[in-house]
Design a protein around this motif. Structure first.
Motif, PDB file in Angstrom:
ATOM      1  N   VAL A 187     -28.752  14.250  42.104  1.00  0.00           N
ATOM      2  CA  VAL A 187     -28.253  15.008  40.954  1.00  0.00           C
ATOM      3  C   VAL A 187     -28.501  14.205  39.680  1.00  0.00           C
ATOM      4  O   VAL A 187     -27.982  13.106  39.523  1.00  0.00           O
ATOM      5  CB  VAL A 187     -26.741  15.280  41.090  1.00  0.00           C
ATOM      6  N   HIS A 188     -29.303  14.760  38.812  1.00  0.00           N
ATOM      7  CA  HIS A 188     -29.614  14.040  37.574  1.00  0.00           C
ATOM      8  C   HIS A 188     -28.740  14.567  36.447  1.00  0.00           C
ATOM      9  O   HIS A 188     -28.734  15.758  36.176  1.00  0.00           O
ATOM     10  CB  HIS A 188     -31.106  14.157  37.273  1.00  0.00           C
ATOM     11  N   GLN A 189     -28.000  13.670  35.860  1.00  0.00           N
ATOM     12  CA  GLN A 189     -27.033  14.051  34.844  1.00  0.00           C
ATOM     13  C   GLN A 189     -27.499  13.603  33.468  1.00  0.00           C
ATOM     14  O   GLN A 189     -28.435  12.833  33.347  1.00  0.00           O
ATOM     15  CB  GLN A 189     -25.684  13.391  35.117  1.00  0.00           C
ATOM     16  N   MET A 190     -26.751  14.053  32.471  1.00  0.00           N
ATOM     17  CA  MET A 190     -27.053  13.623  31.120  1.00  0.00           C
ATOM     18  C   MET A 190     -26.201  12.402  30.790  1.00  0.00           C
ATOM     19  O   MET A 190     -24.972  12.463  30.798  1.00  0.00           O
ATOM     20  CB  MET A 190     -26.760  14.732  30.118  1.00  0.00           C
ATOM     21  N   TRP A 191     -26.855  11.280  30.496  1.00  0.00           N
ATOM     22  CA  TRP A 191     -26.145  10.091  30.014  1.00  0.00           C
ATOM     23  C   TRP A 191     -26.315  10.065  28.505  1.00  0.00           C
ATOM     24  O   TRP A 191     -27.419  10.213  28.003  1.00  0.00           O
ATOM     25  CB  TRP A 191     -26.718   8.819  30.643  1.00  0.00           C
ATOM     26  N   LYS A 206     -23.472  21.233  25.068  1.00  0.00           N
ATOM     27  CA  LYS A 206     -23.268  22.039  26.277  1.00  0.00           C
ATOM     28  C   LYS A 206     -24.497  22.853  26.635  1.00  0.00           C
ATOM     29  O   LYS A 206     -24.750  23.131  27.799  1.00  0.00           O
ATOM     30  CB  LYS A 206     -22.084  22.985  26.065  1.00  0.00           C
ATOM     31  N   THR A 207     -25.243  23.291  25.633  1.00  0.00           N
ATOM     32  CA  THR A 207     -26.428  24.104  25.910  1.00  0.00           C
ATOM     33  C   THR A 207     -27.659  23.357  25.416  1.00  0.00           C
ATOM     34  O   THR A 207     -27.549  22.329  24.750  1.00  0.00           O
ATOM     35  CB  THR A 207     -26.347  25.444  25.152  1.00  0.00           C
ATOM     36  N   GLN A 350     -21.783   7.565  28.549  1.00  0.00           N
ATOM     37  CA  GLN A 350     -20.980   8.412  29.429  1.00  0.00           C
ATOM     38  C   GLN A 350     -21.888   9.462  30.066  1.00  0.00           C
ATOM     39  O   GLN A 350     -22.935   9.791  29.516  1.00  0.00           O
ATOM     40  CB  GLN A 350     -19.858   9.095  28.632  1.00  0.00           C
ATOM     41  N   ALA A 351     -21.460   9.965  31.232  1.00  0.00           N
ATOM     42  CA  ALA A 351     -22.314  10.908  31.969  1.00  0.00           C
ATOM     43  C   ALA A 351     -21.667  12.291  32.032  1.00  0.00           C
ATOM     44  O   ALA A 351     -20.453  12.410  32.191  1.00  0.00           O
ATOM     45  CB  ALA A 351     -22.563  10.393  33.373  1.00  0.00           C
ATOM     46  N   TYR A 352     -22.491  13.309  31.887  1.00  0.00           N
ATOM     47  CA  TYR A 352     -21.996  14.681  31.954  1.00  0.00           C
ATOM     48  C   TYR A 352     -22.975  15.542  32.746  1.00  0.00           C
ATOM     49  O   TYR A 352     -24.178  15.293  32.732  1.00  0.00           O
ATOM     50  CB  TYR A 352     -21.883  15.288  30.551  1.00  0.00           C
ATOM     51  N   LEU A 353     -22.432  16.577  33.408  1.00  0.00           N
ATOM     52  CA  LEU A 353     -23.302  17.563  34.056  1.00  0.00           C
ATOM     53  C   LEU A 353     -23.695  18.596  33.009  1.00  0.00           C
ATOM     54  O   LEU A 353     -23.153  19.692  32.941  1.00  0.00           O
ATOM     55  CB  LEU A 353     -22.598  18.234  35.231  1.00  0.00           C
ATOM     56  N   LEU A 354     -24.597  18.239  32.147  1.00  0.00           N
ATOM     57  CA  LEU A 354     -25.026  19.084  31.038  1.00  0.00           C
ATOM     58  C   LEU A 354     -26.528  18.881  30.867  1.00  0.00           C
ATOM     59  O   LEU A 354     -27.046  17.874  31.324  1.00  0.00           O
ATOM     60  CB  LEU A 354     -24.301  18.668  29.746  1.00  0.00           C
ATOM     61  N   PRO A 355     -27.244  19.759  30.193  1.00  0.00           N
ATOM     62  CA  PRO A 355     -26.822  21.019  29.590  1.00  0.00           C
ATOM     63  C   PRO A 355     -26.695  22.146  30.619  1.00  0.00           C
ATOM     64  O   PRO A 355     -27.246  22.062  31.715  1.00  0.00           O
ATOM     65  CB  PRO A 355     -27.965  21.310  28.627  1.00  0.00           C
ATOM     66  N   ASP A 357     -26.903  26.344  31.798  1.00  0.00           N
ATOM     67  CA  ASP A 357     -27.836  27.463  31.598  1.00  0.00           C
ATOM     68  C   ASP A 357     -27.132  28.618  30.860  1.00  0.00           C
ATOM     69  O   ASP A 357     -25.986  28.475  30.427  1.00  0.00           O
ATOM     70  CB  ASP A 357     -28.421  27.921  32.938  1.00  0.00           C
ATOM     71  N   ASP A 358     -27.810  29.743  30.727  1.00  0.00           N
ATOM     72  CA  ASP A 358     -27.251  30.877  29.982  1.00  0.00           C
ATOM     73  C   ASP A 358     -25.923  31.358  30.548  1.00  0.00           C
ATOM     74  O   ASP A 358     -25.083  31.870  29.833  1.00  0.00           O
ATOM     75  CB  ASP A 358     -28.237  32.061  30.019  1.00  0.00           C
ATOM     76  N   ASP A 359     -25.755  31.206  31.860  1.00  0.00           N
ATOM     77  CA  ASP A 359     -24.531  31.670  32.488  1.00  0.00           C
ATOM     78  C   ASP A 359     -23.432  30.610  32.445  1.00  0.00           C
ATOM     79  O   ASP A 359     -22.397  30.749  33.084  1.00  0.00           O
ATOM     80  CB  ASP A 359     -24.773  32.059  33.958  1.00  0.00           C
ATOM     81  N   GLY A 360     -23.676  29.534  31.738  1.00  0.00           N
ATOM     82  CA  GLY A 360     -22.672  28.477  31.653  1.00  0.00           C
ATOM     83  C   GLY A 360     -22.570  27.626  32.901  1.00  0.00           C
ATOM     84  O   GLY A 360     -21.545  27.015  33.176  1.00  0.00           O
ATOM     85  N   GLN A 361     -23.654  27.587  33.659  1.00  0.00           N
ATOM     86  CA  GLN A 361     -23.612  26.842  34.908  1.00  0.00           C
ATOM     87  C   GLN A 361     -24.557  25.636  34.845  1.00  0.00           C
ATOM     88  O   GLN A 361     -25.595  25.701  34.181  1.00  0.00           O
ATOM     89  CB  GLN A 361     -24.066  27.770  36.034  1.00  0.00           C
ATOM     90  N   PHE A 362     -24.168  24.535  35.519  1.00  0.00           N
ATOM     91  CA  PHE A 362     -25.087  23.404  35.613  1.00  0.00           C
ATOM     92  C   PHE A 362     -25.873  23.518  36.912  1.00  0.00           C
ATOM     93  O   PHE A 362     -25.297  23.672  37.988  1.00  0.00           O
ATOM     94  CB  PHE A 362     -24.337  22.069  35.593  1.00  0.00           C
TER      95      PHE A 362
END
Lengths: 564, 296
Positions: A187-191, A206-207, A350-355, A357-362
């Motif tokens: 799983v590659h996250q946004m740092w 977020k997007t 810090q790490a986040y499961l972002l960005p 998609d259109d449906d608000g899902q990672f």
């Protein structure tokens, strides 16, 4: 002059053939003669049994050239881990050759395979395992595994629902011990530099649109405050790196742009099911084109590292504090972040499961549970030795002094429950919050958890629920900090819901053996050119038709057969 | 008697070179067989399956093959031209220098890069031509937009050729300087008595004096047309540059060793060997014809 030219000419012309021409026939024949096991003992044996007489095991070793952790006098061959193996199992491990981590090591293994000059054991990747099985170079490990694998190792394998066993089984025989990796490696996250966000008054994006705005602010508003226009929005992969993880190399793709593809529901490099349920290759789908168009846009606007795919070291801008965003798995606390905070103690990654998609899902493409394998040369007298060594590693890893990286353990491959990092992160949070006690976690399969719980307060300062860098004390013990930071920052986000996308296939089909390298090259070249503006976006359509013509269609058929 | 032992010494001196040739160049030739096989390293050359010309058929069906042959010849021809002309001009300029001290210094300094390997030089080049490197710094002062040199396939061959010429011209200059010492000073004296200017003297004395050397070097380099320089390109390129920078040697390395396509890579390597062999023979014939050059 003339003779020199002839020689130089011939040498160059034949440089390649010489690499493959040591036939090794004699060696091979003796190996075949020896390979019939003389006596097959029955029943289970002691997985941790010490040999009465010392045995020797030679292997090829991967070393990290930047690693300076070995104490004076120790070597990659003789260190605390090799001595531990010797003391507990009476196995003398000898390094036949060593090579730098990554491509160098892979090349060395390839060379060993092609020249049939193998050490007793090796760590290899999937394509190499297949080549070796096909070449008949490997010892059948079925009996050894059944008799010697420890219950922990067996339970790890069972937890993968047979996927890892299948990866190493050919014609009903087991030819390797698979690694079993935490699935968060895929799983590659946004740092992101939270201190930069705070300084510019921004929120984690977020997007993709917000990501563009943040990256733009990082590039233009001098977030590091040095008065120079020298910051990079999004760091990218280095020369030889991957834009995104693919089905053959599905984990640990540091600095790739995977989550941006995910935000467009694009999974290039993965085998997916189309609406009709047929296999289709992700790289040729319209979603991928859409994602490429966006990336091309972002690159042209200077939001992505200009030297994407050209840099010698992708970690450099992160370490030097020039980059604000990069994409990678959970374990960044092990590297490059220790070096980054050495240079700038305020670098609050810090790490986040972002960005989303259109449906608000990672959307995350998930890795294969087993990506590296321990193999034993055909004819080696003690095939069970590697299994015993791995048993020992699993049992005792938590006791080791990890100021020397565990990579120095001979023939080490990662083995754990696949949910280890999220589970451990949650456990640590609960212990820190006081809702659970250390005694509540008793499953010995989570082999490092007890040590993690014991150590966590060494490096984490109060308040325990704030993960910003100022509430950590890396100096107390950088080795412990690496792990705990990776867990609490990198793995915590994985506890939330996200869309897990698996590839239909994680290894090669028959036609791929000869055609895949060409198709892969076509893909890498085209996509990089599109993003960097060296080719128009519509090159994508040419790529799709070329890809299909040059073997892609045939391979898709084979995948269809395989999936059935 | 004296004569025979003299010859014997020659043969003994030949021995190390011969052994080297045997072990490094002749014996590995058997590896060529792989080009006609579905090579299986576990079984070795003797037992692998023979598949005839299948590897060659696939090779010719690949678009890559055309690209890499074109790139190889393109880069090599430019290198050969550059490595003939630049040192020639430089040697003539050095020859006209009066101050011996300056001449020696210049000669030594331009000679130095020849001793550095491409692994080191490529690291330097990548830095010098990087987005934030000195070359772009210079362009910036001149008001030109920075250029990502190593993302520009159109510029790559010129960087390769330019850096190769830069590395080697000092070394090649020496050959011309040696030839220049062979020109009789009396010719220059006669020319100046006849009232020839410096340019005239170069044109009518120096260049004709160097003609055989130039022809010889040009003809001999024919045999090298398919060697465009693996070390250099391998250390400098990336996928963006494949279209103009991928040469036979780098391709064979990638396919053969990294992607384990032994048969295919050997087939391409063999094709290169055959073409090079022909070119070497041709270049020797031409050399002996135009420059009276013979090995034995």
């Amino acid at each position: 002059m003339g003779k020199k030219m002839v020689m130089v000419g011939m040498m160059l012309l034949l440089a390649f053939t010489s690499a493959c021409s040591s036939t090794g026939n004699e060696e091979n024949e003796t190996a075949e003669n020896n390979s019939t096991p003389g006596v097959v003992e029955e029943g289970p044996a002691d997985p941790f049994g010490k040999y009465d007489q010392a045995i020797t095991l030679t292997y090829g070793k991967e070393v990290d050239p930047t690693d300076k952790s070995l104490p004076a006098g120790d070597t990659p061959e003789n260190n605390q881990y090799s001595r531990y193996v010797k003391d507990n199992l009476n196995i003398d491990t000898k390094v036949t050759w060593q090579a730098a981590t990554g491509t160098n090591y892979e090349q060395k293994v390839n060379l060993a395979i092609s020249s049939n000059d193998l050490p007793d054991a090796l760590v290899v990747k999937d394509t190499q395992l297949r080549a070796m099985v096909k070449a008949g170079q490997l010892e059948d490990l079925t009996d050894a595994f059944n008799r010697y694998a420890s219950p922990a190792m067996k339970s790890y394998m069972e937890k993968t629902n047979g996927v890892s066993a299948e990866a190493v089984t050919f014609d009903g025989k087991m030819y390797a011990i698979p690694s079993i990796q935490v699935h968060s490696d895929g799983v590659h996250q946004m740092w992101i530099r939270k201190d930069w966000l705070d300084k510019l008054g921004l929120e984690p994006p977020k997007t993709v649109e917000e990501l563009e705005n943040v990256a733009k602010a990082f590039v233009e508003q001098d977030p590091d405050g040095n008065g120079k226009n020298d910051t990079i929005g999004i760091a990218g992969q280095q020369n030889g790196g991957r834009l995104y993880a693919n089905f053959l190399e599905s984990t640990n793709n540091t600095y790739g742009l995977d989550p941006i593809f995910g935000a467009y529901k694009a999974y290039p490099g993965y085998w997916l099911k189309d609406d009709a349920g047929n296999p289709v290759y992700g790289s040729i789908l319209p979603e991928t084109k859409e994602a490429l168009a966006k990336l091309r846009d972002m690159y042209a606007n200077g939001l992505i590292d200009k030297e994407l795919g050209i840099r010698k070291s992708a970690s450099e801008p992160v370490v030097n504090g020039n980059a604000g965003i990069f994409f990678a798995p959970w374990w960044m606390g092990y590297g490059p972040l220790p070096d980054a905070i050495k240079n700038d103690p305020n670098a609050n990654w810090q790490a986040y499961l972002l960005p989303l998609d259109d449906d608000g899902q990672f959307n995350a493409h998930m890795g294969a549970p087993s990506t590296v394998f321990v193999v034993v040369r055909k004819g080696y007298e003690h095939p069970e030795a590697v299994i015993k060594m791995l048993n020992l590693l699993i049992r005792d890893e938590s006791k080791f002094d990890i100021s020397v990286p565990v990579g120095h353990y001979p023939l080490r491959v990662p083995m754990s429950y696949m949910d280890e990092s999220e589970y451990s992160a949650k456990a640590l949070q609960e212990v820190l919050a006081g809702t659970k006690k250390p005694e509540d976690f008793t499953d010995p399969g989570y082999k490092l958890l007890a040590a993690d719980i014991e150590n966590v307060k060494k490096v984490k300062k109060e308040p325990y629920d704030n993960m910003d860098i100022q509430y950590w004390d890396p100096q107390a013990d950088l080795g412990v900090w690496s792990r705990i930071y990776s867990l609490l920052v990198g793995s915590s986000s994985l506890q939330q819901d996200y869309n897990k996308v698996y590839s239909l296939l994680y290894s090669q089909t028959r036609t791929m053996e000869s055609r895949w390298s060409n198709l892969k090259k076509l893909e890498d070249e085209t996509f990089l050119k599109i993003i960097m503006g060296a080719a128009p976006l519509d090159t994508f359509d040419t790529f799709v038709s070329d890809w299909k013509k040059q073997g892609g269609d045939k391979i898709t058929e084979e995948v269809k057969e395989y999936v059935k | 008697m004296r004569n025979r032992s003299f010859i014997k010494h020659y043969y003994i001196m030949l021995l190390p070179g011969f052994l080297w040739l045997l072990f490094i160049s002749i014996i590995p030739m058997f590896g060529i067989a792989i080009a006609f096989q579905d090579f299986n390293p576990g079984q070795g050359i003797w037992k692998s399956t023979w598949i005839g010309l299948e590897n060659f058929e696939y090779m010719f069906s690949l678009n890559d093959t055309k690209t890499i042959f074109f790139n190889t010849v393109n880069i090599a021809v430019m290198k050969i031209a550059g490595n003939l002309i630049v040192p020639l001009i430089f040697a003539i300029m050095l020859n006209e220098l009066r101050l011996m001290v300056v001449k020696r210094w210049v000669q030594t300094i331009v000679y130095l890069p020849h001793f550095l390997s491409w692994v080191i030089l490529s690291g330097i080049l990548l830095d010098v031509f990087s987005y934030t490197g000195p070359v772009n710094g210079l362009l910036n002062i001149l008001g030109i937009e920075p250029v990502l040199f190593f993302a520009r396939a159109d510029l790559f061959p010129f960087i390769v050729v330019g850096s190769d010429v830069w590395k080697e011209f000092g070394f090649n200059t020496i050959i011309y300087l040696a030839a220049l010492t062979g020109i009789s000073p009396s010719l220059y004296e006669a020319a100046s008595i006849d009232g020839a200017t410096r340019m005239r003297r170069i044109w009518h004395v120096t260049l004709p004096g160097l003609r055989t050397t130039i022809v010889l070097l040009a003809v001999l380099s024919l045999g090298n047309v398919l060697n465009a320089g693996f070390d250099q390109i391998f250390n400098l390129y990336n996928p963006l540059l494949y279209s103009t920078g991928d040469i036979i040697d780098t391709w064979v390395y990638r396919e053969g060793l990294l992607n384990m396509q032994y048969g295919l890579a050997t087939a391409v390597g063999l094709l290169k060997s055959v073409v090079s062999f022909v070119l070497i023979i041709v270049s020797y014939l031409l050399a002996s014809k135009f420059a009276n050059y013979r090995i034995f």
